[in-house]
Every structure is written in structure tokens, then in C-alpha cells.
Design a protein around this motif. Structure first.
Motif, PDB file in Angstrom:
ATOM      1  N   VAL A 219      -8.285   8.392   6.158  1.00  0.00           N
ATOM      2  CA  VAL A 219      -9.198   7.775   5.187  1.00  0.00           C
ATOM      3  C   VAL A 219     -10.018   8.867   4.524  1.00  0.00           C
ATOM      4  O   VAL A 219     -10.560   9.753   5.195  1.00  0.00           O
ATOM      5  CB  VAL A 219     -10.162   6.772   5.860  1.00  0.00           C
ATOM      6  CG1 VAL A 219     -11.089   6.136   4.815  1.00  0.00           C
ATOM      7  CG2 VAL A 219      -9.406   5.707   6.630  1.00  0.00           C
TER       8      VAL A 219
ATOM      9  N   ILE B  32     -12.984   4.301  -1.275  1.00  0.00           N
ATOM     10  CA  ILE B  32     -12.127   4.795  -0.198  1.00  0.00           C
ATOM     11  C   ILE B  32     -10.677   4.907  -0.652  1.00  0.00           C
ATOM     12  O   ILE B  32     -10.232   4.209  -1.564  1.00  0.00           O
ATOM     13  CB  ILE B  32     -12.221   3.926   1.076  1.00  0.00           C
ATOM     14  CG1 ILE B  32     -11.739   2.490   0.833  1.00  0.00           C
ATOM     15  CG2 ILE B  32     -13.632   3.944   1.641  1.00  0.00           C
ATOM     16  CD1 ILE B  32     -11.656   1.658   2.115  1.00  0.00           C
TER      17      ILE B  32
ATOM     18  N   ASP C  98      -8.910  -1.860  10.270  1.00  0.00           N
ATOM     19  CA  ASP C  98      -9.880  -2.378   9.300  1.00  0.00           C
ATOM     20  C   ASP C  98     -11.234  -2.678   9.927  1.00  0.00           C
ATOM     21  O   ASP C  98     -12.279  -2.308   9.385  1.00  0.00           O
ATOM     22  CB  ASP C  98      -9.352  -3.662   8.638  1.00  0.00           C
ATOM     23  CG  ASP C  98      -8.291  -3.389   7.607  1.00  0.00           C
ATOM     24  OD1 ASP C  98      -8.002  -2.197   7.333  1.00  0.00           O
ATOM     25  OD2 ASP C  98      -7.732  -4.360   7.064  1.00  0.00           O
TER      26      ASP C  98
ATOM     27  N   ARG D 245      -4.720   8.428  -1.749  1.00  0.00           N
ATOM     28  CA  ARG D 245      -5.078   9.738  -1.188  1.00  0.00           C
ATOM     29  C   ARG D 245      -4.580  10.864  -2.093  1.00  0.00           C
ATOM     30  O   ARG D 245      -5.276  11.855  -2.307  1.00  0.00           O
ATOM     31  CB  ARG D 245      -4.552   9.881   0.238  1.00  0.00           C
ATOM     32  CG  ARG D 245      -5.345   9.067   1.253  1.00  0.00           C
ATOM     33  CD  ARG D 245      -5.112   9.508   2.689  1.00  0.00           C
ATOM     34  NE  ARG D 245      -3.718   9.566   3.058  1.00  0.00           N
ATOM     35  CZ  ARG D 245      -3.057   8.583   3.679  1.00  0.00           C
ATOM     36  NH1 ARG D 245      -3.694   7.473   4.016  1.00  0.00           N
ATOM     37  NH2 ARG D 245      -1.783   8.717   3.981  1.00  0.00           N
TER      38      ARG D 245
ATOM     39  N   ARG E 130      -6.960   4.945   1.273  1.00  0.00           N
ATOM     40  CA  ARG E 130      -6.199   4.814   2.527  1.00  0.00           C
ATOM     41  C   ARG E 130      -4.702   4.837   2.300  1.00  0.00           C
ATOM     42  O   ARG E 130      -3.951   5.195   3.187  1.00  0.00           O
ATOM     43  CB  ARG E 130      -6.580   3.518   3.249  1.00  0.00           C
ATOM     44  CG  ARG E 130      -8.008   3.501   3.719  1.00  0.00           C
ATOM     45  CD  ARG E 130      -8.282   2.305   4.587  1.00  0.00           C
ATOM     46  NE  ARG E 130      -8.240   1.063   3.828  1.00  0.00           N
ATOM     47  CZ  ARG E 130      -8.254  -0.143   4.383  1.00  0.00           C
ATOM     48  NH1 ARG E 130      -8.284  -0.263   5.695  1.00  0.00           N
ATOM     49  NH2 ARG E 130      -8.246  -1.223   3.641  1.00  0.00           N
TER      50      ARG E 130
ATOM     51  N   GLU F  75      -3.868   5.693  11.789  1.00  0.00           N
ATOM     52  CA  GLU F  75      -4.628   4.763  10.966  1.00  0.00           C
ATOM     53  C   GLU F  75      -5.872   4.256  11.686  1.00  0.00           C
ATOM     54  O   GLU F  75      -5.873   4.086  12.902  1.00  0.00           O
ATOM     55  CB  GLU F  75      -3.754   3.568  10.568  1.00  0.00           C
ATOM     56  CG  GLU F  75      -2.765   3.888   9.476  1.00  0.00           C
ATOM     57  CD  GLU F  75      -2.094   2.636   8.932  1.00  0.00           C
ATOM     58  OE1 GLU F  75      -2.702   1.549   8.970  1.00  0.00           O
ATOM     59  OE2 GLU F  75      -0.937   2.766   8.495  1.00  0.00           O
TER      60      GLU F  75
ATOM     61  N   LEU G 274     -13.098   0.545  10.632  1.00  0.00           N
ATOM     62  CA  LEU G 274     -13.494   1.216   9.394  1.00  0.00           C
ATOM     63  C   LEU G 274     -14.620   0.475   8.685  1.00  0.00           C
ATOM     64  O   LEU G 274     -15.622   1.066   8.281  1.00  0.00           O
ATOM     65  CB  LEU G 274     -12.294   1.350   8.459  1.00  0.00           C
ATOM     66  CG  LEU G 274     -12.562   2.090   7.150  1.00  0.00           C
ATOM     67  CD1 LEU G 274     -12.922   3.546   7.410  1.00  0.00           C
ATOM     68  CD2 LEU G 274     -11.356   1.990   6.228  1.00  0.00           C
TER      69      LEU G 274
END
Length: 198
Positions: A87, A60, A34, A67, A62, A31, A37
Motif C-alpha cells: 500500500v 491510496i 481491508d 501503484r 493498492r 496484502e 488498513l
């Protein structure tokens, strides 16, 4: 680990950020915090923009659910490797303004993506933009308004080992070179070149 400068040699001095950034396909399933990103997207916020319209937008994905939705419009050849990216993002731009069509929307969105890619590299992330996706399906899945156009899907994350890729992609897992500057830079008219072998 490969030495990028063995493959990429600039003809004129530039910041290493331009040479170091490339588009790997091997992602770690790790990951992205935050704050890391969001700083990448913060960089895109400051891209130049015609009339300061800032037509770019990013969507986006995540979570596993988001996804999976993105996977539905990404072509199989890209799904093979991008499923490992933590991501995914779609870059889009608003094609119209209150005064009519915005002829610069795609140019500006491309600049925003460039800023994002450079900041991601500075933060120790890799990015890979893909044109291989079904734009109409993406429009439907993402509920895009008519005045927005999707340009690319971007995989964002941390770099994995080439061995994690299918065999046919491993040999491609290295930075590509670029044509000589004289092949892209002309003076006065198209095709007139004043550079030597740069």
C-alpha cells in the motif's frame, strides 16, 4: 531480531508505542486486509484539528495499476525499496477554507499522519513516510485540485528482513535515536533550559 529498547531509551516514562514505532524500508509483499488498513486510516480521522476543519486527505494505491502511477512521481532512491510495499498513500491537505487561507492545514495533516503511524504500529504494520517525490508530477497524476497540497508518500505494509534490501540500505535498517529532551524543550524563552541531562 533486534531489541528496540537497546537503541532507544526514553528519559521519562512513555507508552512503548512511541519507542516501538520507527520507519523500516524492508516490506513483505503481503496484502494488508481491508479491515486492518481501514482501521489505520480511522485512527487518522480522530486527530485534533484547528476549528475542526480536518483538512487532511489520503489517496491510496493498492492495485498494480495504481501503484505504477505512484511510482511515476517517487524518486528513484525511494523506489528501490518502496516497490515492495503493498500500500502506498499520499497525504495531502486543503490549504484554504471558505474564509481564506488555512494556516494550520499542514500542521493538522502531520498530526493525522502521526495518528496513522501509531495505529499502524499497534496493528503490526510498518509505515515509512517519504518526502522524496515530485510534488508537481503527483499533482498532475493524482488530479489534485489547486487548493490541495501534497506533503508525503507513505509506504504501508508488513515488515520484511533487512537482507531483502540493497546492501547500502541494510545497515540503515534499524531504529534511529532522538536528541535529548533538553535540546528540544525550553522554558520561558528560546534556549533557556531547566532540564539536566535528559
Amino acid at each position: 531480531m533486534m531489541n528496540i529498547t537497546d537503541i532507544r531509551k526514553p528519559s521519562f516514562e512513555v507508552s512503548p508505542q512511541f519507542i516501538d514505532r520507527w520507519s523500516p524500508r524492508s516490506f513483505l509483499e503481503k496484502e494488508v486486509p481491508d479491515e486492518v488498513l481501514y482501521s489505520v486510516f480511522e485512527a487518522s480521522r480522530w486527530a485534533p484539528s484547528a476549528s475542526n476543519l480536518q483538512p487532511w486527505r489520503f489517496i491510496i494505491a493498492r492495485t498494480e495499476e495504481d501503484r505504477e502511477a505512484f511510482y511515476s512521481f517517487i524518486v528513484p532512491g525511494n523506489l528501490v525499496w518502496c516497490k515492495s510495499a503493498p500500500v502506498l498513500a499520499v497525504v495531502l491537505s486543503q490549504t484554504t477554507t471558505e474564509r481564506g487561507p488555512n494556516a494550520w492545514h499542514a500542521f493538522d495533516a502531520g498530526t493525522a499522519w502521526g495518528y496513522l503511524a501509531l495505529e499502524a504500529n499497534r496493528k503490526g504494520l510498518i509505515t515509512h513516510a517519504m518526502g522524496g517525490f515530485d510534488k508537481e508530477k503527483a499533482r498532475d497524476v493524482l488530479h489534485l485540485p489547486d487548493e490541495y497540497e501534497a506533503h508525503a508518500v507513505i509506504a504501508i505494509g508488513y515488515q520484511g528482513e533487512p537482507e531483502a534490501l540493497p546492501e547500502n540500505l541494510r545497515e540503515r535498517e534499524q531504529p534511529s535515536n532522538r536528541r535529548l529532551l533538553k535540546e528540544s524543550l525550553f522554558e520561558g524563552v528560546f534556549g533557556k533550559n531547566t532540564l539536566d541531562d535528559h
